[in-house]
Design an enzyme around this catalytic site. Sequence first.
Site, short mmCIF file in Angstrom:
data_model
loop_
_atom_site.label_atom_id
_atom_site.label_comp_id
_atom_site.label_asym_id
_atom_site.label_seq_id
_atom_site.Cartn_x
_atom_site.Cartn_y
_atom_site.Cartn_z
N GLU A 167 0.87 -1.17 0.00
CA GLU A 167 0.00 0.00 0.00
C GLU A 167 0.90 1.21 0.00
O GLU A 167 1.71 1.40 0.90
CB GLU A 167 -0.82 0.07 1.28
CG GLU A 167 -1.87 -0.98 1.40
CD GLU A 167 -2.47 -0.90 2.79
OE1 GLU A 167 -2.91 0.19 3.20
OE2 GLU A 167 -2.46 -1.92 3.46
N ASP B 153 -5.69 8.18 10.55
CA ASP B 153 -4.33 7.80 10.90
C ASP B 153 -3.88 8.39 12.22
O ASP B 153 -4.21 9.51 12.57
CB ASP B 153 -3.38 8.25 9.78
CG ASP B 153 -3.53 7.37 8.56
OD1 ASP B 153 -3.34 6.14 8.70
OD2 ASP B 153 -3.88 7.89 7.50
#
Lengths: 253, 393
Positions: A45, A56
């Site tokens: 990724e 995140d």
Amino acid sequence: MNRINKKLQEDHKLLSIYCTAGYPELEDTLPIIQELEKNGVDFLEIGLPFSDPLADGPTIQQSSTKALQSGMTSNKLFEQLKDIRNSVEIPLIIMGYFNPMLQYGVEKFCKKCADTGIDGLIIPDLPVDVYSKKYKAIFEKYGLRNIFLITPQTSEERIRFIDSVSNGFIYMVSTASVTGSTSGFNEETRNYFKRVKEMQLKNKLIVGFGISDKESFIQATQYTKGAIIGSAFIKTLNKHGKAGIGDFIKSIR
Amino acid sequence: MSYQVNEKGYYGEFGGAFIPEMLYPNVEELRSQYLDIMKEDSFQKEFKALLRDYVGRPTPLYYAERFSKKYGTKVYLKREDLCHTGAHKVNNTVGQILMAKRLGKDRIIAETGAGQHGVATATVCALMGIKCIVYMGEIDIERQAPNVARMKMLGAEVIPAKSGSRTLKDATNEAIRDWINNPLDTHYIIGSVVGPHPYPDMVARFQAVISEEIKAQLQEKENRENPDYVVACVGGGSNAAGAYYHYLDKPEVGIIAVEAAGKGISSGESAATSALGNEGIIHGSKTLLMQTQDGQITEPYSISAGLDYPGVGPMHANLFTSGRGEFISITDKAAMDAGLELAKLEGIIPAIESSHALAIFEQRKFKKEDIVVVNLSGRGDKDLSTYIDYFDL
């Protein structure tokens, strides 16, 4: 066949690594991808950095902020990857937030991904209902797999819906958290892995969030096809730079 | 066509819920229940009682005679500055704390920029005895020390947002991350008409008391419910949403939204989203926002901390693109002058946010017989040091 689907047919547990494009240095994207493939990582990724990455935690966020400061953009990433398929064979997925893609133009972005040899996208803030109504046809036109997330709180009905519109794998978020906030899995989490496995979905399951070492990789893949390591890999880069990649991957496998 | 939200959570093209799956259960829990909860008699009773006895509503609709005379039109001020805690923000936090209680939540999180929403949230949490955590940008904590102290006095924990640009948008990101990490026991009290559906609509409904009162008060004073214009400043846009709410679908009422031009629209230091922004996604909502060509969200600037948000609520994005709303941007200087002028003409020191709305009379002419309602969203106490520095008082 799409490289992701082909990879998912292999008869072993898959290890995926998340790396932020343009981190630690702007021109590190390509060498890091090559180094990861060389060390046997199954697919990648590539994080397209965003100024406001809601899902995140601090580790990936700081890497994104630094990459942006270094000058990373969507155009820059495509430029860095333009010859990637001359040297790298494993499936590549771009993980990014929806706004930069929206500004680039969703169709243009998808076309560019296809031209570059990107196999799929993970867009945490593009909801599945909006995707299936508005963008699914575009993704399919360019042969891109769109990967959706599920969490321990996702209802069975919604998991079935997500399964029905997915054609790559389903990204199982291990715990209700942002990236990089937990390590190791408790019984509740293992029960969730088991519960979803027993639903016998058409798409394979890959676990992300909370995998940082060999033990958590083995736990995560007991009921699933593979696992993704993100924050722990970024931390390794912070500590040892690119030179530490080989040892890190060997410590997981 | 209505300018209210539709059943899918959109205002025209804007709104929706562009959120990570980790947030879906939290937002869906709220979305599926907020209208039913707000409709309950017991909820309405408790909400109205608190607005009356605790917030001090209804706030006056005051005919500003000397100000009106100067600008040759009829100006009414809706005195939200007289609310408990000094601004309209508390209307929403009272509503949301009651919502949180009915959803069975015992932990509250909020984001704040200048600290007004943080104080309003800490206030209602103290009132209800509920744990309160406020995220505030590290830079804002430094420049808004009195509000940080207020929140602490009220028992809230203030957590610095150290990521990104360390201001309001980053505090909002941190609050959202907290909510992802605490999906079961926590309610997130968003302070403006921003964020994923149902927030823009829910916050607008709690603020709608402003225009509900204007209607009744204007009826009493002018024998008509509708002004010719209703004017409000727009950062995220919660005071504006409340002031417009009952007039949105009344075309005979002109809607004027006032944004912060900062040091000038093309100065590079501005917060005039309608002029400088384009369509995108911020904090889970599709709306107009200030961003780079590459889709990175940029940091706005205004002398007024309450207006420097890089987006606007989706309701306002729709008012702008549809042409229903007239958008005017006002510079720091024009706003500061207008604030000083109101103080001298009417004996009211406005918040600098509200001063932006007052400044339009210098550049936008109205007819003598027009009735113009300006939402005076907050009082200037919090801005005294800025006024002192600016005018060398």
